[in-house]
Write a protein that holds these residues in place. Structure first.
Motif, PDB file in Angstrom:
ATOM      1  N   PHE A 151      35.918  44.837  67.606  1.00 43.96           N
ATOM      2  CA  PHE A 151      37.322  45.035  68.548  1.00 43.96           C
ATOM      3  C   PHE A 151      38.311  45.433  67.812  1.00 43.96           C
ATOM      4  CE2 PHE A 151      40.780  42.975  70.436  1.00 43.96           C
ATOM      5  CZ  PHE A 151      40.971  43.504  71.801  1.00 43.96           C
ATOM      6  N   PHE A 152      38.739  44.602  66.707  1.00 45.14           N
ATOM      7  CA  PHE A 152      39.926  44.950  65.923  1.00 45.14           C
ATOM      8  C   PHE A 152      39.953  46.319  65.370  1.00 45.14           C
ATOM      9  CE2 PHE A 152      40.270  40.347  66.392  1.00 45.14           C
ATOM     10  CZ  PHE A 152      41.530  40.389  67.239  1.00 45.14           C
ATOM     11  N   SER A 153      38.685  46.632  64.868  1.00 38.73           N
ATOM     12  CA  SER A 153      39.079  48.123  63.989  1.00 38.73           C
ATOM     13  C   SER A 153      38.879  49.015  65.219  1.00 38.73           C
ATOM     14  CB  SER A 153      37.534  48.196  63.097  1.00 38.73           C
ATOM     15  OG  SER A 153      36.449  48.208  63.915  1.00 38.73           O
ATOM     16  N   SER A 154      38.318  48.845  66.001  1.00 37.07           N
ATOM     17  CA  SER A 154      38.520  49.995  67.332  1.00 37.07           C
ATOM     18  C   SER A 154      39.923  49.962  67.788  1.00 37.07           C
ATOM     19  CB  SER A 154      37.493  49.747  68.465  1.00 37.07           C
ATOM     20  OG  SER A 154      36.440  49.831  67.859  1.00 37.07           O
TER      21      SER A 154
ATOM     22  N   PHE B  48      44.371  52.985  51.783  1.00 35.75           N
ATOM     23  CA  PHE B  48      44.636  51.926  52.307  1.00 35.75           C
ATOM     24  C   PHE B  48      43.589  51.328  52.818  1.00 35.75           C
ATOM     25  CE2 PHE B  48      49.259  53.210  51.696  1.00 35.75           C
ATOM     26  CZ  PHE B  48      49.338  52.422  50.779  1.00 35.75           C
ATOM     27  N   TRP B  49      42.829  52.127  53.721  1.00 37.72           N
ATOM     28  CA  TRP B  49      41.893  51.762  54.458  1.00 37.72           C
ATOM     29  C   TRP B  49      40.574  51.109  53.873  1.00 37.72           C
ATOM     30  CZ3 TRP B  49      42.372  50.776  59.418  1.00 37.72           C
ATOM     31  CH2 TRP B  49      43.532  51.334  60.102  1.00 37.72           C
ATOM     32  N   MET B  50      40.512  51.740  52.265  1.00 41.64           N
ATOM     33  CA  MET B  50      39.565  51.268  51.721  1.00 41.64           C
ATOM     34  C   MET B  50      39.645  49.616  51.434  1.00 41.64           C
ATOM     35  SD  MET B  50      37.223  53.264  50.511  1.00 41.64           S
ATOM     36  CE  MET B  50      36.675  52.743  48.877  1.00 41.64           C
ATOM     37  N   TYR B  51      40.715  49.103  51.433  1.00 43.98           N
ATOM     38  CA  TYR B  51      41.152  47.557  51.079  1.00 43.98           C
ATOM     39  C   TYR B  51      40.490  46.877  52.502  1.00 43.98           C
ATOM     40  CZ  TYR B  51      43.816  49.184  47.334  1.00 43.98           C
ATOM     41  OH  TYR B  51      44.160  49.400  46.111  1.00 43.98           O
ATOM     42  N   VAL B  52      40.708  47.379  53.512  1.00 46.72           N
ATOM     43  CA  VAL B  52      40.349  46.718  54.772  1.00 46.72           C
ATOM     44  C   VAL B  52      38.589  46.839  54.692  1.00 46.72           C
ATOM     45  CG1 VAL B  52      39.963  46.694  57.281  1.00 46.72           C
ATOM     46  CG2 VAL B  52      42.356  47.537  56.204  1.00 46.72           C
ATOM     47  N   ALA B  53      38.055  47.853  54.639  1.00 51.98           N
ATOM     48  CA  ALA B  53      36.534  47.972  54.272  1.00 51.98           C
ATOM     49  C   ALA B  53      36.270  47.043  53.199  1.00 51.98           C
ATOM     50  CB  ALA B  53      36.390  49.692  53.903  1.00 51.98           C
ATOM     51  N   ILE B  54      36.710  47.073  52.083  1.00 54.30           N
ATOM     52  CA  ILE B  54      36.195  46.134  51.073  1.00 54.30           C
ATOM     53  C   ILE B  54      36.112  44.850  51.313  1.00 54.30           C
ATOM     54  CG2 ILE B  54      36.797  44.850  48.873  1.00 54.30           C
ATOM     55  CD1 ILE B  54      37.807  47.809  47.976  1.00 54.30           C
ATOM     56  N   VAL B  55      37.222  44.136  51.929  1.00 55.99           N
ATOM     57  CA  VAL B  55      37.056  42.664  52.497  1.00 55.99           C
ATOM     58  C   VAL B  55      36.053  42.568  53.671  1.00 55.99           C
ATOM     59  CG1 VAL B  55      38.376  41.046  53.735  1.00 55.99           C
ATOM     60  CG2 VAL B  55      39.388  42.260  51.930  1.00 55.99           C
ATOM     61  N   ALA B  56      36.083  43.608  54.464  1.00 56.17           N
ATOM     62  CA  ALA B  56      35.098  43.273  55.926  1.00 56.17           C
ATOM     63  C   ALA B  56      33.701  43.429  55.381  1.00 56.17           C
ATOM     64  CB  ALA B  56      35.301  44.682  56.745  1.00 56.17           C
ATOM     65  N   ASN B  57      33.293  44.308  54.197  1.00 58.49           N
ATOM     66  CA  ASN B  57      31.941  44.488  53.729  1.00 58.49           C
ATOM     67  C   ASN B  57      31.285  43.044  53.177  1.00 58.49           C
ATOM     68  OD1 ASN B  57      32.150  47.129  53.793  1.00 58.49           O
ATOM     69  ND2 ASN B  57      32.283  47.688  51.533  1.00 58.49           N
ATOM     70  N   PHE B  58      32.319  42.352  52.988  1.00 58.74           N
ATOM     71  CA  PHE B  58      31.397  40.991  52.282  1.00 58.74           C
ATOM     72  C   PHE B  58      31.503  39.929  53.594  1.00 58.74           C
ATOM     73  CE2 PHE B  58      33.050  42.928  48.438  1.00 58.74           C
ATOM     74  CZ  PHE B  58      32.014  42.732  47.681  1.00 58.74           C
ATOM     75  N   PHE B  59      32.005  40.115  54.525  1.00 61.50           N
ATOM     76  CA  PHE B  59      31.782  39.168  55.751  1.00 61.50           C
ATOM     77  C   PHE B  59      30.918  39.630  56.813  1.00 61.50           C
ATOM     78  CE2 PHE B  59      35.575  38.018  53.296  1.00 61.50           C
ATOM     79  CZ  PHE B  59      35.267  36.205  53.336  1.00 61.50           C
TER      80      PHE B  59
ATOM     81  N   LEU C 250      39.394  44.008  41.776  1.00 61.86           N
ATOM     82  CA  LEU C 250      39.759  42.644  41.847  1.00 61.86           C
ATOM     83  C   LEU C 250      39.292  42.061  43.325  1.00 61.86           C
ATOM     84  CD1 LEU C 250      40.792  40.466  40.122  1.00 61.86           C
ATOM     85  CD2 LEU C 250      43.297  41.290  41.027  1.00 61.86           C
ATOM     86  N   LEU C 251      39.890  42.892  44.218  1.00 63.69           N
ATOM     87  CA  LEU C 251      39.712  42.728  45.486  1.00 63.69           C
ATOM     88  C   LEU C 251      38.284  42.531  45.987  1.00 63.69           C
ATOM     89  CD1 LEU C 251      41.219  41.892  48.312  1.00 63.69           C
ATOM     90  CD2 LEU C 251      40.868  44.344  48.952  1.00 63.69           C
ATOM     91  N   SER C 252      37.360  43.072  45.404  1.00 68.69           N
ATOM     92  CA  SER C 252      36.061  43.121  45.500  1.00 68.69           C
ATOM     93  C   SER C 252      35.533  41.825  45.059  1.00 68.69           C
ATOM     94  CB  SER C 252      35.051  44.072  45.017  1.00 68.69           C
ATOM     95  OG  SER C 252      35.726  45.268  45.483  1.00 68.69           O
ATOM     96  N   LEU C 253      35.683  41.561  44.032  1.00 71.41           N
ATOM     97  CA  LEU C 253      35.548  40.104  43.210  1.00 71.41           C
ATOM     98  C   LEU C 253      35.825  38.985  43.850  1.00 71.41           C
ATOM     99  CD1 LEU C 253      34.026  38.767  40.715  1.00 71.41           C
ATOM    100  CD2 LEU C 253      36.468  38.901  39.562  1.00 71.41           C
ATOM    101  N   LEU C 254      37.072  38.885  44.170  1.00 72.66           N
ATOM    102  CA  LEU C 254      37.689  37.778  45.062  1.00 72.66           C
ATOM    103  C   LEU C 254      36.941  37.632  46.315  1.00 72.66           C
ATOM    104  CD1 LEU C 254      41.647  37.962  44.596  1.00 72.66           C
ATOM    105  CD2 LEU C 254      39.761  36.549  43.510  1.00 72.66           C
ATOM    106  N   SER C 255      36.813  38.862  47.212  1.00 70.08           N
ATOM    107  CA  SER C 255      36.158  38.769  48.344  1.00 70.08           C
ATOM    108  C   SER C 255      34.700  38.335  48.272  1.00 70.08           C
ATOM    109  CB  SER C 255      35.801  40.246  49.073  1.00 70.08           C
ATOM    110  OG  SER C 255      37.107  40.781  49.214  1.00 70.08           O
TER     111      SER C 255
END
Ligand SMILES: Nc1nc2c(ncn2[C@@H]2O[C@H](COP(=O)(O)OP(=O)(O)OP(=O)(O)O)[C@@H](O)[C@H]2O)c(=O)[nH]1
Length: 325
Positions: free
Chosen positions: A19-22, A92-103, A144-149
């Motif tokens: 929903f939110f990505s669309s 910048f969209w890569m950062y959204v994708a990184i966090v989303a990937n881990f959830f 770093l964001l990948s590791l934290l996620s």
């Protein structure tokens, strides 16, 4: 719908992501068309359509984990595409994708491997960055964001599993508890209406259990309950769901099995108990009522037929299995 989301938290994440990505990408697609960037506009529109299609597939099929993995790949490729086409603004969209990937998936190794792959591809090709400093900054911050996620998702998954276990499992026998049973039976009825895949329940009740307690004490009774639960699990398929209905009464939900298949399993359980279940005075037996779900039947009607079959098994002398009419 709420019951399904309550039972499947991963599905909630998939729907929220869809929903939110669309909702976020659509205004960008419109903006690209208005500013004459038709290629990116079309690609954004295709991306939204693919995400909506995959989420709809997940909702319809119930294959949440597979859907989550599709979305990991789509969001990663989408972010790469925007980085390649738009340069550093798209990164910048890569950062959204990184966090989303881990959830989006519970398979964190898959999420980590795919995330590292897209980060490496973006850094190595280097098209998206104007300077080397930008590329190194991206590399450091995205890793770093990948590791934290990863750490947060891992912690979250183990806490969630522990809480879910506490909320759904009977501590004495390890069977699922009644609350979970009610939720899953309702979902099974909904699934049957959707897919027509056969469903059956086996209601089981240990014979003269009060006598075991009265003669040998409550602890011996508890031991019999635990051994009974183990025996049932040993004789069922790994997809069968086993619940403690209350006291010395248990229920098995068999998905993808009709009444006759369930009756075969019930008979196997009955014979195994007769052979192997013991209290200090001798053999302990069990009575079973089996009912396949019928089209248009409610959960209560389904259970009532299984209960009536169990009543007949008790009435006809116990230590027997009866298939509901
Ligand atoms: N040890 C033990 N006993 C329990 C537990 N939960 C319920 N019970 C006992 O289970 C007994 C159930 O007895 P009844 O419902 O009369 O059934 P029954 O003696 O098995 O008789 P039939 O079902 O007609 O064969 C009661 O004495 C409850 O106190 C438990 O967790 N542990």
């Amino acid at each position: 719908m709420l019951k399904r989301l309550q039972a499947d938290f991963q599905l909630t994440i998939v729907l929220l992501f869809g929903f939110f990505s669309s909702a976020l990408i659509t205004p960008f697609a419109v903006y690209r068309f208005l500013t004459g960037n038709t290629v990116v506009g079309v690609l954004d529109t295709v991306l939204v359509a693919i995400i909506a299609g995959v989420v709809a597939y997940g909702w319809k099929s119930g294959r949440t984990e597979r859907t989550g993995r599709f979305l990991v790949i789509i969001s990663g490729l989408g972010a790469m595409m925007s980085s390649e086409l738009l340069g550093v603004v798209g990164v910048f969209w890569m950062y959204v994708a990184i966090v989303a990937n881990f959830f989006l998936t519970t398979n964190l190794r898959f999420a980590a491997a795919f995330t590292l792959l897209i980060i490496a591809l973006l850094a190595v090709t280097g098209h998206s960055f104007d300077t080397l400093a930008q590329m190194w900054s991206f590399l450091a911050t995205s890793l770093l964001l990948s590791l934290l996620s990863y750490i947060i998702a891992d912690q979250y998954a183990s806490q969630h599993a522990r809480l879910k276990h506490l909320a759904t499992v009977d501590p004495l026998t390890g069977a699922f508890n009644r609350r979970n049973m009610e939720l899953e039976l309702d979902l099974a009825v909904e699934e049957f209406a959707r897919t027509r895949a056969p469903m059956a329940v086996v209601l089981m009740d240990i014979d003269h259990f009060k006598r075991i307690n009265d003669r040998h004490g409550h602890d011996t009774g508890d031991g019999v309950l635990c051994r009974f639960a183990r025996l049932v699990r040993d004789h069922s398929r790994h997809i069968d769901r086993f619940y403690r209905y209350g006291g010395e009464e248990f229920l098995m939900l068999l998905k993808g099995a009709g009444a006759h298949e369930a009756a075969e399993l019930a008979e196997k359980v009955r014979r195994a108990c007769e052979r192997e279940l013991r209290d200090p005075a001798g053999a302990v037996t069990v009575s079973l009522g089996v009912a396949g779900l019928r089209p248009g039947e409610s959960c209560q009607q389904w259970l009532a037929r299984a209960d009536a079959a169990l009543y007949r098994a008790k009435h006809d002398g116990r230590n027997r299995m009866v298939l509901a009419d």
